[in-house]
Design a protein around this motif. Structure first.
Motif, PDB file in Angstrom:
ATOM      1  N   ASN A   1      -7.131  -1.205   2.212  1.00  0.00           N
ATOM      2  CA  ASN A   1      -6.613  -0.358   3.291  1.00  0.00           C
ATOM      3  C   ASN A   1      -7.404   0.952   3.331  1.00  0.00           C
ATOM      4  O   ASN A   1      -6.839   2.035   3.437  1.00  0.00           O
ATOM      5  CB  ASN A   1      -5.127  -0.072   3.086  1.00  0.00           C
ATOM      6  CG  ASN A   1      -4.254  -1.279   3.364  1.00  0.00           C
ATOM      7  OD1 ASN A   1      -3.957  -1.590   4.516  1.00  0.00           O
ATOM      8  ND2 ASN A   1      -3.860  -1.982   2.316  1.00  0.00           N
TER       9      ASN A   1
ATOM     10  N   TRP B   1       0.839  -1.197   0.000  1.00  0.00           N
ATOM     11  CA  TRP B   1       0.000   0.000   0.000  1.00  0.00           C
ATOM     12  C   TRP B   1       0.874   1.246   0.000  1.00  0.00           C
ATOM     13  O   TRP B   1       1.847   1.343   0.762  1.00  0.00           O
ATOM     14  CB  TRP B   1      -0.902  -0.013   1.225  1.00  0.00           C
ATOM     15  CG  TRP B   1      -1.839   1.160   1.297  1.00  0.00           C
ATOM     16  CD1 TRP B   1      -2.462   1.792   0.259  1.00  0.00           C
ATOM     17  CD2 TRP B   1      -2.269   1.821   2.485  1.00  0.00           C
ATOM     18  NE1 TRP B   1      -3.261   2.803   0.718  1.00  0.00           N
ATOM     19  CE2 TRP B   1      -3.160   2.853   2.091  1.00  0.00           C
ATOM     20  CE3 TRP B   1      -2.004   1.657   3.845  1.00  0.00           C
ATOM     21  CZ2 TRP B   1      -3.772   3.705   3.008  1.00  0.00           C
ATOM     22  CZ3 TRP B   1      -2.620   2.493   4.750  1.00  0.00           C
ATOM     23  CH2 TRP B   1      -3.496   3.503   4.340  1.00  0.00           C
ATOM     24  N   ARG B   2       0.529   2.199  -0.860  1.00  0.00           N
ATOM     25  CA  ARG B   2       1.271   3.457  -0.964  1.00  0.00           C
ATOM     26  C   ARG B   2       0.316   4.615  -0.685  1.00  0.00           C
ATOM     27  O   ARG B   2      -0.282   5.178  -1.617  1.00  0.00           O
ATOM     28  CB  ARG B   2       1.884   3.579  -2.356  1.00  0.00           C
ATOM     29  CG  ARG B   2       2.802   2.395  -2.667  1.00  0.00           C
ATOM     30  CD  ARG B   2       3.711   2.644  -3.816  1.00  0.00           C
ATOM     31  NE  ARG B   2       4.693   1.581  -3.923  1.00  0.00           N
ATOM     32  CZ  ARG B   2       5.767   1.639  -4.696  1.00  0.00           C
ATOM     33  NH1 ARG B   2       5.992   2.707  -5.433  1.00  0.00           N
ATOM     34  NH2 ARG B   2       6.617   0.634  -4.730  1.00  0.00           N
ATOM     35  N   PRO B   3       0.158   4.967   0.590  1.00  0.00           N
ATOM     36  CA  PRO B   3      -0.777   6.038   0.948  1.00  0.00           C
ATOM     37  C   PRO B   3      -0.418   7.343   0.244  1.00  0.00           C
ATOM     38  O   PRO B   3       0.749   7.725   0.160  1.00  0.00           O
ATOM     39  CB  PRO B   3      -0.601   6.166   2.465  1.00  0.00           C
ATOM     40  CG  PRO B   3      -0.021   4.873   2.905  1.00  0.00           C
ATOM     41  CD  PRO B   3       0.834   4.409   1.770  1.00  0.00           C
TER      42      PRO B   3
ATOM     43  N   TYR C   1      -2.683  -3.426  -9.038  1.00  0.00           N
ATOM     44  CA  TYR C   1      -2.577  -2.787  -7.719  1.00  0.00           C
ATOM     45  C   TYR C   1      -3.962  -2.699  -7.088  1.00  0.00           C
ATOM     46  O   TYR C   1      -4.895  -2.127  -7.665  1.00  0.00           O
ATOM     47  CB  TYR C   1      -1.984  -1.392  -7.884  1.00  0.00           C
ATOM     48  CG  TYR C   1      -1.840  -0.603  -6.603  1.00  0.00           C
ATOM     49  CD1 TYR C   1      -0.859  -0.938  -5.674  1.00  0.00           C
ATOM     50  CD2 TYR C   1      -2.664   0.483  -6.329  1.00  0.00           C
ATOM     51  CE1 TYR C   1      -0.704  -0.207  -4.505  1.00  0.00           C
ATOM     52  CE2 TYR C   1      -2.516   1.219  -5.166  1.00  0.00           C
ATOM     53  CZ  TYR C   1      -1.540   0.867  -4.250  1.00  0.00           C
ATOM     54  OH  TYR C   1      -1.389   1.598  -3.093  1.00  0.00           O
TER      55      TYR C   1
ATOM     56  N   ALA D   1      -4.000  -2.616  -3.295  1.00  0.00           N
ATOM     57  CA  ALA D   1      -3.735  -2.386  -1.864  1.00  0.00           C
ATOM     58  C   ALA D   1      -4.568  -1.249  -1.300  1.00  0.00           C
ATOM     59  O   ALA D   1      -4.982  -1.287  -0.129  1.00  0.00           O
ATOM     60  CB  ALA D   1      -2.251  -2.114  -1.644  1.00  0.00           C
ATOM     61  N   ASP D   2      -4.818  -0.218  -2.115  1.00  0.00           N
ATOM     62  CA  ASP D   2      -5.607   0.913  -1.622  1.00  0.00           C
ATOM     63  C   ASP D   2      -7.048   0.509  -1.322  1.00  0.00           C
ATOM     64  O   ASP D   2      -7.717   1.129  -0.486  1.00  0.00           O
ATOM     65  CB  ASP D   2      -5.594   2.038  -2.649  1.00  0.00           C
ATOM     66  CG  ASP D   2      -6.150   1.607  -4.010  1.00  0.00           C
ATOM     67  OD1 ASP D   2      -5.791   0.503  -4.476  1.00  0.00           O
ATOM     68  OD2 ASP D   2      -6.935   2.368  -4.593  1.00  0.00           O
TER      69      ASP D   2
ATOM     70  N   GLU E   1      -3.921  -7.646   6.508  1.00  0.00           N
ATOM     71  CA  GLU E   1      -4.395  -7.426   5.143  1.00  0.00           C
ATOM     72  C   GLU E   1      -5.176  -8.626   4.619  1.00  0.00           C
ATOM     73  O   GLU E   1      -6.154  -8.478   3.883  1.00  0.00           O
ATOM     74  CB  GLU E   1      -3.226  -7.091   4.211  1.00  0.00           C
ATOM     75  CG  GLU E   1      -2.663  -5.698   4.446  1.00  0.00           C
ATOM     76  CD  GLU E   1      -1.814  -5.201   3.289  1.00  0.00           C
ATOM     77  OE1 GLU E   1      -2.213  -5.393   2.117  1.00  0.00           O
ATOM     78  OE2 GLU E   1      -0.746  -4.625   3.551  1.00  0.00           O
TER      79      GLU E   1
END
Length: 283
Positions: A63, A15-17, A57, A59-60, A137
């Motif tokens: 999360n 995850w890349r906030p 992708y 992950a967002d 996760e």
């Protein structure tokens, strides 16, 4: 050309906030292209151009604001995550009940992890690090129908738009990909490669898969010509390592891929086994 494309689906801790999903995917694809190219050289395929990498992708989507915040301590796991922790430890060899006659479920999670670490010769610190990285996760994905469908759709859209024949999925990504290929069939996908996969983990993952297993076996995604599973013999997440015992996997490979980074995607891509599997489908 589309036949030279490969889609890679990430696992946990990607995850890349604050980064737009499209940018995060592009950055991951650029990063993974390097170890995959190294894997081609390791496999003796340095003369073959590596494929173009697309990153799926999601992950967002798992999360979001309702998901539990980042866990730093094993005892901070939510109750449902603690149950998943015990299922994982039982699969590694933790007895169902402690010798003292109590119940693991009534003890702090650290007790079960420390007890197992001491008697197995494993590092409690490594076990805790893996659990903290993996379980929140995995639970966030499996416990929420909305997150689950959003993640599956996002993965399916990348695969569909790329036109790729080959999908490589790692860790939690193998669960998302497995369900995405069922929920959103993609006839052009011929090869699925699963790396460090917990798809068969009993007591917390396997029984919750969609579609549900029948007769103790998972349902193979439709249309696949080949399914290859690769597991490092020391990978604590790939439990059980031989997915063929629970799924119709065509080929299973185990090797000592990395002494320390036994579960990282970079290590799997570099080892050469992935390149050997995907190259025949990317002519």
């Amino acid at each position: 050309m589309k036949q030279h494309n490969v889609v890679i689906v990430h696992g946990v801790r990607n995850w890349r906030p604050g980064v737009a999903p499209a940018k995060a995917a592009a950055e991951l694809a650029d990063r993974w292209a390097v170890p995959l190219a190294a894997g081609y050289r390791t496999a003796g395929l340095g003369h073959v151009p590596p494929p173009r990498v697309h990153a799926a992708y999601y992950a967002d989507l798992i999360n979001d604001d309702e998901a539990q915040s980042v866990v730093d301590d094993i005892d901070d796991l939510a109750p449902a995550e603690q149950e998943l922790l015990l299922s994982w430890l039982h699969s590694l060899g933790l007895p169902q009940e402690p010798p003292e006659g109590q119940s693991w479920a009534t003890m702090p999670p650290r007790h079960a992890l420390s007890w197992f670490a001491q008697r197995s010769g494993m590092s409690a610190r490594v076990l805790a690090r893996v659990a903290i990285a993996l379980l929140p996760e995995v639970y966030s994905y499996l416990a929420s129908p909305a997150r689950r469908e959003n993640a599956r759709r996002a993965v399916a859209e990348v695969i569909g738009d790329s036109g790729a024949k080959v999908v490589v999925s790692h860790s939690l990504g193998s669960i998302v990909t497995y369900e995405a290929l069922h929920a959103h069939p993609l006839p052009h996908v011929e090869l699925l490669v699963t790396l460090g996969s917990p798809l068969g983990l009993p007591g917390g993952v396997f029984e919750m898969l969609d579609p549900a297993p029948t007769g103790g076996r998972g349902v193979r995604p439709p249309g696949l010509s080949r399914w290859v599973n690769i597991a490092d013999r020391g990978d604590l997440v790939a439990i059980p390592r031989r997915l063929g015992n629970r799924f119709d996997v065509d080929d299973h490979f185990e090797d000592h891929i990395a002494a320390v980074d036994f579960h990282t995607l970079d290590s799997y891509l570099t080892c050469g086994l992935v390149a050997t599997a995907v190259a025949p489908y990317l002519s």
